[in-house]
Design a protein around this motif. Structure first.
Motif, PDB file in Angstrom:
ATOM      1  N   LEU A   1       0.844  -1.190   0.000  1.00 13.33           N
ATOM      2  CA  LEU A   1       0.000   0.000   0.000  1.00 13.33           C
ATOM      3  C   LEU A   1       0.884   1.247   0.000  1.00 13.33           C
ATOM      4  CD1 LEU A   1      -3.082   0.424   2.389  1.00 13.33           C
ATOM      5  CD2 LEU A   1      -1.891   2.309   1.284  1.00 13.33           C
ATOM      6  N   GLY A   2       1.080   1.829  -1.164  1.00 16.96           N
ATOM      7  CA  GLY A   2       1.927   3.013  -1.295  1.00 16.96           C
ATOM      8  C   GLY A   2       1.100   4.289  -1.395  1.00 16.96           C
ATOM      9  N   GLY A   3       1.780   5.412  -1.350  1.00 18.58           N
ATOM     10  CA  GLY A   3       1.091   6.698  -1.429  1.00 18.58           C
ATOM     11  C   GLY A   3       0.386   6.907  -2.755  1.00 18.58           C
ATOM     12  N   THR A   4       0.864   6.250  -3.813  1.00 17.90           N
ATOM     13  CA  THR A   4       0.260   6.405  -5.135  1.00 17.90           C
ATOM     14  C   THR A   4      -0.524   5.155  -5.526  1.00 17.90           C
ATOM     15  OG1 THR A   4       2.145   7.789  -5.748  1.00 17.90           O
ATOM     16  CG2 THR A   4       0.734   7.010  -7.545  1.00 17.90           C
ATOM     17  N   ASN A   5       0.169   4.031  -5.569  1.00 19.46           N
ATOM     18  CA  ASN A   5      -0.470   2.791  -6.014  1.00 19.46           C
ATOM     19  C   ASN A   5      -0.614   1.774  -4.886  1.00 19.46           C
ATOM     20  OD1 ASN A   5      -0.653   3.523  -8.817  1.00 19.46           O
ATOM     21  ND2 ASN A   5       1.576   3.233  -8.916  1.00 19.46           N
ATOM     22  N   SER A   6      -1.650   0.963  -5.010  1.00 17.60           N
ATOM     23  CA  SER A   6      -1.815  -0.197  -4.136  1.00 17.60           C
ATOM     24  C   SER A   6      -1.654  -1.431  -5.015  1.00 17.60           C
ATOM     25  CB  SER A   6      -3.208  -0.190  -3.497  1.00 17.60           C
ATOM     26  OG  SER A   6      -3.288   0.838  -2.543  1.00 17.60           O
ATOM     27  N   VAL A   7      -0.562  -2.170  -4.792  1.00 15.92           N
ATOM     28  CA  VAL A   7      -0.244  -3.312  -5.645  1.00 15.92           C
ATOM     29  C   VAL A   7      -0.517  -4.610  -4.888  1.00 15.92           C
ATOM     30  CG1 VAL A   7       1.527  -4.434  -7.052  1.00 15.92           C
ATOM     31  CG2 VAL A   7       1.545  -1.939  -6.765  1.00 15.92           C
ATOM     32  N   PHE A   8      -1.289  -5.500  -5.505  1.00 16.34           N
ATOM     33  CA  PHE A   8      -1.652  -6.783  -4.907  1.00 16.34           C
ATOM     34  C   PHE A   8      -0.943  -7.915  -5.645  1.00 16.34           C
ATOM     35  CE2 PHE A   8      -5.094  -3.809  -4.434  1.00 16.34           C
ATOM     36  CZ  PHE A   8      -5.571  -4.004  -3.146  1.00 16.34           C
ATOM     37  N   GLY A   9      -0.537  -8.923  -4.903  1.00 16.85           N
ATOM     38  CA  GLY A   9       0.010 -10.117  -5.534  1.00 16.85           C
ATOM     39  C   GLY A   9      -0.462 -11.354  -4.797  1.00 16.85           C
ATOM     40  N   ILE A  10      -0.654 -12.447  -5.539  1.00 13.26           N
ATOM     41  CA  ILE A  10      -0.924 -13.740  -4.910  1.00 13.26           C
ATOM     42  C   ILE A  10       0.351 -14.561  -5.027  1.00 13.26           C
ATOM     43  CG2 ILE A  10      -2.317 -15.853  -4.987  1.00 13.26           C
ATOM     44  CD1 ILE A  10      -4.646 -14.173  -5.937  1.00 13.26           C
TER      45      ILE A  10
ATOM     46  N   ASP B   1       7.024 -17.156  -5.366  1.00 10.44           N
ATOM     47  CA  ASP B   1       6.638 -16.907  -6.760  1.00 10.44           C
ATOM     48  C   ASP B   1       5.305 -16.176  -6.780  1.00 10.44           C
ATOM     49  OD1 ASP B   1       8.860 -18.056  -7.867  1.00 10.44           O
ATOM     50  OD2 ASP B   1       7.951 -20.047  -8.045  1.00 10.44           O
ATOM     51  N   ILE B   2       5.267 -15.085  -7.515  1.00 13.49           N
ATOM     52  CA  ILE B   2       4.027 -14.320  -7.618  1.00 13.49           C
ATOM     53  C   ILE B   2       3.187 -14.918  -8.747  1.00 13.49           C
ATOM     54  CG2 ILE B   2       3.016 -12.051  -8.078  1.00 13.49           C
ATOM     55  CD1 ILE B   2       5.454 -10.799  -6.795  1.00 13.49           C
ATOM     56  N   LYS B   3       2.012 -15.454  -8.396  1.00 18.24           N
ATOM     57  CA  LYS B   3       1.176 -16.181  -9.351  1.00 18.24           C
ATOM     58  C   LYS B   3       0.269 -15.258 -10.135  1.00 18.24           C
ATOM     59  CE  LYS B   3       2.828 -20.100  -8.400  1.00 18.24           C
ATOM     60  NZ  LYS B   3       3.629 -20.759  -9.436  1.00 18.24           N
TER      61      LYS B   3
ATOM     62  N   ILE C   1     -10.712 -10.972  -9.276  1.00 15.04           N
ATOM     63  CA  ILE C   1     -10.310 -11.492 -10.583  1.00 15.04           C
ATOM     64  C   ILE C   1      -9.085 -12.404 -10.454  1.00 15.04           C
ATOM     65  CG2 ILE C   1      -9.480 -10.821 -12.895  1.00 15.04           C
ATOM     66  CD1 ILE C   1     -11.104  -8.157 -12.417  1.00 15.04           C
ATOM     67  N   ILE C   2      -8.071 -11.939  -9.703  1.00 14.38           N
ATOM     68  CA  ILE C   2      -6.860 -12.770  -9.595  1.00 14.38           C
ATOM     69  C   ILE C   2      -7.066 -13.920  -8.608  1.00 14.38           C
ATOM     70  CG2 ILE C   2      -5.256 -10.999 -10.417  1.00 14.38           C
ATOM     71  CD1 ILE C   2      -4.392 -10.572  -7.476  1.00 14.38           C
TER      72      ILE C   2
ATOM     73  N   VAL D   1       5.558  -6.292  -2.366  1.00 10.60           N
ATOM     74  CA  VAL D   1       4.410  -7.209  -2.364  1.00 10.60           C
ATOM     75  C   VAL D   1       4.794  -8.529  -1.695  1.00 10.60           C
ATOM     76  CG1 VAL D   1       2.961  -8.652  -3.855  1.00 10.60           C
ATOM     77  CG2 VAL D   1       3.200  -6.206  -4.337  1.00 10.60           C
ATOM     78  N   LEU D   2       5.989  -9.016  -2.012  1.00 11.62           N
ATOM     79  CA  LEU D   2       6.452 -10.267  -1.392  1.00 11.62           C
ATOM     80  C   LEU D   2       6.556 -10.120   0.121  1.00 11.62           C
ATOM     81  CD1 LEU D   2       9.230 -11.450  -3.872  1.00 11.62           C
ATOM     82  CD2 LEU D   2       7.012 -12.554  -3.423  1.00 11.62           C
ATOM     83  N   GLY D   3       7.145  -8.998   0.553  1.00  8.77           N
ATOM     84  CA  GLY D   3       7.291  -8.761   1.984  1.00  8.77           C
ATOM     85  C   GLY D   3       5.939  -8.752   2.672  1.00  8.77           C
ATOM     86  N   ALA D   4       4.993  -8.014   2.096  1.00  6.42           N
ATOM     87  CA  ALA D   4       3.647  -7.952   2.680  1.00  6.42           C
ATOM     88  C   ALA D   4       3.025  -9.346   2.728  1.00  6.42           C
ATOM     89  CB  ALA D   4       2.780  -6.992   1.870  1.00  6.42           C
ATOM     90  N   SER D   5       3.163 -10.088   1.630  1.00  9.27           N
ATOM     91  CA  SER D   5       2.537 -11.410   1.579  1.00  9.27           C
ATOM     92  C   SER D   5       3.099 -12.337   2.649  1.00  9.27           C
ATOM     93  CB  SER D   5       2.742 -12.049   0.192  1.00  9.27           C
ATOM     94  OG  SER D   5       4.042 -12.614   0.078  1.00  9.27           O
ATOM     95  N   ALA D   6       4.398 -12.184   2.949  1.00  5.86           N
ATOM     96  CA  ALA D   6       5.058 -13.083   3.898  1.00  5.86           C
ATOM     97  C   ALA D   6       4.437 -13.005   5.286  1.00  5.86           C
ATOM     98  CB  ALA D   6       6.549 -12.761   3.967  1.00  5.86           C
ATOM     99  N   LEU D   7       3.871 -11.846   5.613  1.00  4.44           N
ATOM    100  CA  LEU D   7       3.146 -11.683   6.882  1.00  4.44           C
ATOM    101  C   LEU D   7       2.056 -12.728   7.040  1.00  4.44           C
ATOM    102  CD1 LEU D   7       2.174  -7.921   7.362  1.00  4.44           C
ATOM    103  CD2 LEU D   7       3.404  -9.345   8.981  1.00  4.44           C
ATOM    104  N   GLY D   8       1.490 -13.144   5.897  1.00  4.49           N
ATOM    105  CA  GLY D   8       0.321 -14.010   5.925  1.00  4.49           C
ATOM    106  C   GLY D   8       0.598 -15.436   6.380  1.00  4.49           C
ATOM    107  N   TRP D   9       1.817 -15.922   6.181  1.00  3.37           N
ATOM    108  CA  TRP D   9       2.084 -17.340   6.457  1.00  3.37           C
ATOM    109  C   TRP D   9       1.945 -17.695   7.938  1.00  3.37           C
ATOM    110  CZ3 TRP D   9       1.475 -20.113   2.440  1.00  3.37           C
ATOM    111  CH2 TRP D   9       1.923 -19.698   1.184  1.00  3.37           C
TER     112      TRP D   9
END
Lengths: 326, 326
Positions: A17-26, A32-34, A60-61, A315-323
């Motif tokens: 979640l950045g000041g300009t864009n919010s980028v999501f990855g699975i 690996d970003i799917k 969608i993703i 995105v990878l760093g943020a996702s790692a929180l989830g595990w």
């Protein structure tokens, strides 16, 4: 992450979640970003609308990877994020970020999965520990060199959040106690005021003004010099640009020597634009560290740069929180 | 400590291993010392003889509390102690301490109970967490103000030992980067060089030499002034003595402001002779902290002094190590 769970729910969602864009990855357990998607962060007056638009884009993703039942959890890296409460607090540079926003809870209710949130540098540390150069490390310090200087501290394999969820602000240790540069935090002499991208640009302007030394940087508008341009000039062997890096690296190395007294880390992991200069910045850091660190810690810490792709590291760093969520 | 275990084995042994005396105590879970004994630390050429003499002295007080089967474990607070390896490393000021001495293992074999070892300041932190003012705290920093400045850092309820077992040397962060005082560690400008007992005495000598201000301290031999004498003079309202405390407290407060960026502690707990001056030293620490700490951490940390009896605090701290052993 237990193996059986990883097989049933092989993915986590990361949100940078950045000041300009919010980028999501699975993301899968190997990093690996799917699938990936994005929305504009600022296009919403109310957080409810931001979350609704996020979920719409995410759906969608999520469908692409087999539906929400394939997804274990979601992690968010965001400014002013509090890990304990799952909130963003006083993020005044985001339209919908004023006050205390319970973002983790809102995403959790909307998606039906556990959600955690922390600041970008903490997320970066967890990302390196999960997918990157700090895999298997129990004690290390992540330092992000960007617009600011951020940090994430890992002790006994756990991120240090402190009593309030905000620990790990090493960019704001005081490095210059008398006549220090003013810092964005309202104080003076902070590490960030010298070693962030803007700090390096300021060092460049000061050195250009205070010396007669010829330099490629003299062809540039001093007010518009960036740390990237310093890096390019240094790579071409420009002496003044290398002096700027030695000054910056010396301060970072001395700061790391102080940090070692805290938690005797097995590594310092650096991330961000400045690290692209490689040894030109890392060697001065190592040299200043070796010259200043307490004898007992000498030679024990590695100095590493992130192994994650810069564009997707957040995105990878943020996702790692989830595990680690259940 | 589980309740059933505490009932079967209600005691732990603590050893405060100092340069002169080795003091042993048998302690219950509330921090009451049930029996105590001591031997001279230096009276032995070989560590085997030191351990044998210790066990002989210990046997008497062990019998007093009902025998070794009443004792869960033993904890040792000692200089140059490595928690991970259970060793004392290069303790050159102890006759039998050269090289790497596996002291925890030796006591464990001699007594037939688990034994752990750490340095005095780490032991003090565990002591406060177990019996003292830090009971129930998960994130705090212990600072011991004695001949040196020691520290023990607790994060997520665990002591921070770092990658090598030696973490928590906050007395050796650099507070003065240019022309700093030389420190016992061979470097310059360390917190310890200013805020230890010898640091305070040095500040006294410097201030006496650099001012004409009348002071009770002028009646003393400058070379023999102690921090205790500064404390007594300050308590009598002596202006110069209070100036020495304000200088010392300011540096400690600024250092604590830096420490907060690491682990955002809920408290700083101070121990040692200097703390006997009470508010005369604690108020300057608090004021400097409030003036220098990052906004986000303001008002979150308490400034406390140890609640443990000074004479037995080191034995209690060492003993507290034992409760977590199995």
């Amino acid at each position: 992450m237990s193996n059986s769970q990883t097989i049933l729910k092989p993915y986590v969602i990361g949100l940078d979640l950045g000041g300009t864009n919010s980028v999501f990855g699975i993301v899968d357990s190997r990093g690996d970003i799917k699938a990936t998607t994005a929305i504009k962060t600022q296009g919403f007056e109310h957080v409810e609308d931001y979350v609704a638009a996020s979920v719409e884009a995410l759906q969608i993703i999520i469908d692409q990877v087999g539906g929400i039942e394939k997804i274990k959890a979601m992690g968010i890296g965001a400014p002013n994020a509090n890990y304990y409460s799952g909130t963003i607090e006083q993020a005044t540079n985001i339209v919908w970020g004023k006050g205390i926003v319970p973002l983790a809870d809102m995403f959790s209710k909307a998606l039906g999965i556990p959600v955690a949130i922390t600041n970008d540098a903490n997320a970066a540390a967890i990302g390196e520990m999960t997918y990157g150069v700090a895999r298997g490390m129990k004690n290390f310090i992540m330092i992000t060199l960007g617009t600011g200087v951020g940090s994430g501290v890992v002790v006994n394999g756990q991120l240090v959040y402190g009593c309030d969820g905000f620990a790990g602000e090493l960019g704001h240790v005081t490095m210059v106690r008398e006549n220090g540069r003013s810092c964005g935090c309202g104080r003076t002499g902070c590490l960030e005021a010298y070693c962030s991208a803007t700090g390096v640009a300021r060092t460049a302007r000061e050195m250009l003004a205070n010396s007669e030394k010829p330099s490629l940087l003299r062809d540039l508008d001093p007010e518009a010099i960036t740390s990237l341009e310093v890096s390019i000039a240094a790579g071409k062997g420009d002496e003044l640009a290398n002096e700027i890096f030695r000054f910056t690296g010396k301060m970072l190395g001395e700061a790391c020597a102080d940090f070692a007294t805290f938690c005797s880390p097995e590594a310092f992991v650096f991330f961000g634009g400045l690290t692209k200069a490689g040894d030109l910045i890392m060697n001065p850091i190592r040299e200043a560290y070796d010259a200043h660190v307490l004898n007992i810690f000498k030679g024990k810490a590695q100095f590493l740069t992130s192994s994650l792709d810069g564009a997707s590291a957040a995105v990878l760093g943020a996702s790692a929180l989830g595990w680690d969520l259940r």
